[in-house]
Every structure is written in C-alpha cells, then in structure tokens.
Design an enzyme around this catalytic site. Sequence first.
Site, PDB file in Angstrom:
ATOM      1  N   LYS A 173      11.820  32.978 -22.542  1.00 49.84           N
ATOM      2  CA  LYS A 173      12.569  34.221 -22.371  1.00 49.84           C
ATOM      3  C   LYS A 173      11.649  35.260 -21.734  1.00 49.84           C
ATOM      4  O   LYS A 173      10.773  35.815 -22.390  1.00 49.84           O
ATOM      5  CB  LYS A 173      13.074  34.735 -23.726  1.00 49.84           C
ATOM      6  CG  LYS A 173      13.476  36.221 -23.757  1.00 49.84           C
ATOM      7  CD  LYS A 173      14.642  36.549 -22.860  1.00 49.84           C
ATOM      8  CE  LYS A 173      15.024  38.020 -22.977  1.00 49.84           C
ATOM      9  NZ  LYS A 173      14.238  38.897 -22.065  1.00 49.84           N
ATOM     10  N   GLU A 248       0.576  38.932 -29.541  1.00 44.13           N
ATOM     11  CA  GLU A 248      -0.353  39.811 -28.839  1.00 44.13           C
ATOM     12  C   GLU A 248       0.407  41.095 -28.537  1.00 44.13           C
ATOM     13  O   GLU A 248       1.452  41.063 -27.879  1.00 44.13           O
ATOM     14  CB  GLU A 248      -0.883  39.170 -27.566  1.00 44.13           C
ATOM     15  CG  GLU A 248      -1.838  38.013 -27.816  1.00 44.13           C
ATOM     16  CD  GLU A 248      -3.073  38.392 -28.622  1.00 44.13           C
ATOM     17  OE1 GLU A 248      -3.442  39.592 -28.612  1.00 44.13           O
ATOM     18  OE2 GLU A 248      -3.654  37.500 -29.257  1.00 44.13           O
ATOM     19  N   CYS A 282      -2.197  46.198 -21.700  1.00 43.37           N
ATOM     20  CA  CYS A 282      -2.533  46.352 -23.116  1.00 43.37           C
ATOM     21  C   CYS A 282      -4.031  46.554 -23.301  1.00 43.37           C
ATOM     22  O   CYS A 282      -4.469  47.080 -24.329  1.00 43.37           O
ATOM     23  CB  CYS A 282      -2.044  45.160 -23.926  1.00 43.37           C
ATOM     24  SG  CYS A 282      -2.647  43.564 -23.338  1.00 43.37           S
ATOM     25  N   GLU A 383      -0.176  54.112 -28.433  1.00 42.99           N
ATOM     26  CA  GLU A 383      -0.262  53.490 -27.113  1.00 42.99           C
ATOM     27  C   GLU A 383       0.743  54.150 -26.168  1.00 42.99           C
ATOM     28  O   GLU A 383       1.943  54.144 -26.424  1.00 42.99           O
ATOM     29  CB  GLU A 383       0.013  51.990 -27.194  1.00 42.99           C
ATOM     30  CG  GLU A 383      -0.174  51.286 -25.860  1.00 42.99           C
ATOM     31  CD  GLU A 383       0.044  49.792 -25.950  1.00 42.99           C
ATOM     32  OE1 GLU A 383      -0.747  49.045 -25.338  1.00 42.99           O
ATOM     33  OE2 GLU A 383       1.014  49.367 -26.615  1.00 42.99           O
TER      34      GLU A 383
END
Length: 483
Positions: A173, A248, A282, A383
């Site tokens: 996906k 992750e 990231c 973030e």
Amino acid sequence: MDYLNYIDGAWISAESKETLSSINPANTNEVIGHFPSSSEQDVDFAVKAAKQALKGWRKQSSIDRGNYLHKTADLLEDRIEDIAITATKEMGKTLAECKGEVARGVAILRYYAQEGYRKTGDIIPSADSRNLLYTTRVPIGVVGVISPWNFPIAIPIWKIAPALVFGNTVVFKPASETSITAAKIVEAFHEAGIPKGVLNLVQGRGSIIGDAIVNHRAVNGITFTGSNQVGKKVAGIAAGRGAKFQLEMGGKNPTIVLEDADLNLAAELTVSAAMKHTGQKCTATSRCFVQSSVYDLFKQKIIDKVKNIKVGSGLDPDTYMGPLASSSQLDTVAGYIEKGKEEGATLLIGGNVLKENEYEDGFYVEPTVFENVKNEMVIAQEEIFGPVLCLIKIDTFEEAIDQANDTQFGLAASLFTRDLAKSLAFIDEIEAGMIKVNGESAGVELQAPFGGMKGSSSYSREQGQAAIEFFTSTKTITITPTA
C-alpha cells in the site's frame, strides 16, 4: 492516464470502479494520473492471493528469488528518467533527487538479490555429541508494506526486496500522493516475471487500505513508515492480534556545531540537511545547537546560504528546493511557522507562503530559519516536516547533548567538531539510532541498518543485513540419530 491495482499477477480496477487523482504539487492544474479508490474487499483479494502464492514462493531457493530482483533492477535502471520525472511531478522534489532515488532503488534490489547467497543458519555444538543441533530462518509469511510519499521509490523497495528474497509474499500500500510512481515500480517487477500473487499492489486511501491490511488476520507482519500517530495505531492493532510489526516514524533531529568545527562545512551540510527535499525527510536537521563563541559567525553563514536557495518546480534544473507535497502539508508547515512567531522565536529569514507569479498554482513556502528558540518550544519539539531550521545557542558541549536528547524522538543526530574525545562522547551519549560526525543528519548508505530510538521507531532496523531479523523467524532443530 488511469492506473490499476496489481493483484494475483493481473492489473485490475478496484471493486468499486472508483478512482482518485494524483496532482502535481508544483502545478495543481496538472493531473498526473488516476488510480483506484480501493476497499477492504480489494485488500482481502490481495491478501488471499499472497497467501496462496506463499506456498510455492517460499519453496523456491533464495538464489532463484534473488534473480527476480536482479531482473527488476535492470528494468528500473532502463527507466530512471521516466520514473524520476513521475516522482518529481507527484511529490515535488527535484529531478536530480528523484534520479538519485531511483538509482538507490536499483542498488537496493541488487544488494538484496545477493543476500540470497548468504547463509540462513548456524551449526551449534550440542551437549550430546550424537546430536545435530542447528538453526535456520524461514519467512514470516504474508507481509503488508505501508510506505510514505517522501521517498516513493527507495523506501518501498527497501521493504519489498528483503521481504521477497527471504521468501515472503507482499501486499503493498503506497501513499496516495505517489500512487503512479508505485505502479511503475510494480510494473517493473511484473515485467521481470515475478510469479502471480507474490507481489500485490492495492491503491487507495490510507484510512481504508492501511487499516484493512493491518487488521487482516492472514497478514503475518506489517512494515510501516509514516507518522507517529498512525504508527502507534499500527502497533496497537498488530500487537493485539499477534502480528509482527516494524515501525519507522518521525524525527526532530539535532545538529551540534562546536567552536572548533569547520564552520563552512557545517553550514553547508546543515542547510542541505534542513532544506533539501523541502525538509520532508524524517532524518532532516530541524534543531541546530551552536556554541556561543561561534554562534554569530555561523548564523551569518546559514543566512547567506539560505538567501541563495532557489525555490521552484523540481523539473527546473536550477531549483534547490521544490514545493511541499500537498496542500495539507503546506498548511501544517505554515501553521508551525506562525506558532514559532507566537512563541517568541525570532524569524531570521523566510517564513512566507509563496503564491505569486510562478508559485500561484503550487504548494510553495520559503526556506525558514528561526533563532532565539528555546528547546521547550513547540517548533523545537514537534516534527514540522518542512524547510524550517531552529538555531539554538549553547555554551558547552554538555549543554548541547542534554538539550539534543530532550525530545520524544531519537532518529538521527550529527556533530561538527575536530575533537576526537567529544566525538566519541557524542556517539556514546546521544539518544539516536543514526549518528554522523562531520556529516549531515540526513541519509545513510543502503548496506547499513536504518532506524531510530524512543518515539522514532519500534527499535527494529531496516536495510542491510539487519532486514533479515524482521522478515524471517528462526527455527532451532535437533536431530538425534537412532540405533
């Protein structure tokens, strides 16, 4: 152009026959293509195909499985230009970055193709000299791969390639923002002759397709890269039904610049880590702790470099920083910039959404740098996933370490210094899985393990030989001869 799901070796529409559109974030008037708006039924079809294919796929030798990866790598290499242009149009980063990512995907496939030649077990001494005691590794089964939009080529491939070579079958996906890129990757596997059902692609909304994969009782493992919010949900569901999971997630990655550092190098790589890819990594640097004795000099070097950043379409060879990937991403980044101002941080440069002239139809924001940032501020803790850099003045190395570690995340960190003792102390004390000394926080070589600590990861590792730990289970065997 319309693209389809790939299930049980065939390209098919979603059961609903409905489609979604992929839009160019540099020019929202351009539709890159249409892809299926799939449902739980489409996921169920794909999982059943993967489960059926598992019986034959796991019986093939790992060397034979690796040969399919070699063939796929050759096909991708021949299509670097086309796939890179598609990725640039779908999510905005520069064509040079996308070409590099396709090349990395090719290298990852070839790396894992060779993993098929490695041993998968050990002979262990037994207390009974008659016994043959050994271990072997077996695939975990059907694996759900849920990947993000920011690295639409490398991340899916570094999940799919080891899953396949170790004998698993896959239901993939991709992020909706990069569905066309994903279809072109799977097309290469198809043309390489991958047996039907071994790799399946299901497109659609993450809230539907992702949930269906994670909840499906026949999916034995889920490898996920994405937000912390979704990752925690994946972990809860997977753990609840006994499935293996690998996460992750986010980062709030610090760079520390000490007074003995090569300031030119530190400034160049800090800007690169913060602003390339429009900050949508990231592992991007978002907090930079600078020793007070060199702070003003270093700050000016950062400003001078950011002033020269060209913002524009990723297809323009002169562009350093493309658009953000979506309108929601633009809103998020703009919201954090306003939050930084409200909190009392000083805006040094940038901070504006770009809407005029060549920017009017895209999701553009200026590269942004704040100073007078306190580490407890929202912009220093959450973030942002955009081109926003916080400069934080510190007096000592120890103070920098304490503040760098004062976050829920622990993905990447970098240090610029000529001091070997402080370099070793940094390596020992920083709470991060990916560490650089005199290098930018972003990026790692494909043969090395990738992953973080604390809220950045499930403490598992991707890439390199570490991948075998997630995609296989160990069997311990004892054979005792009888008289």
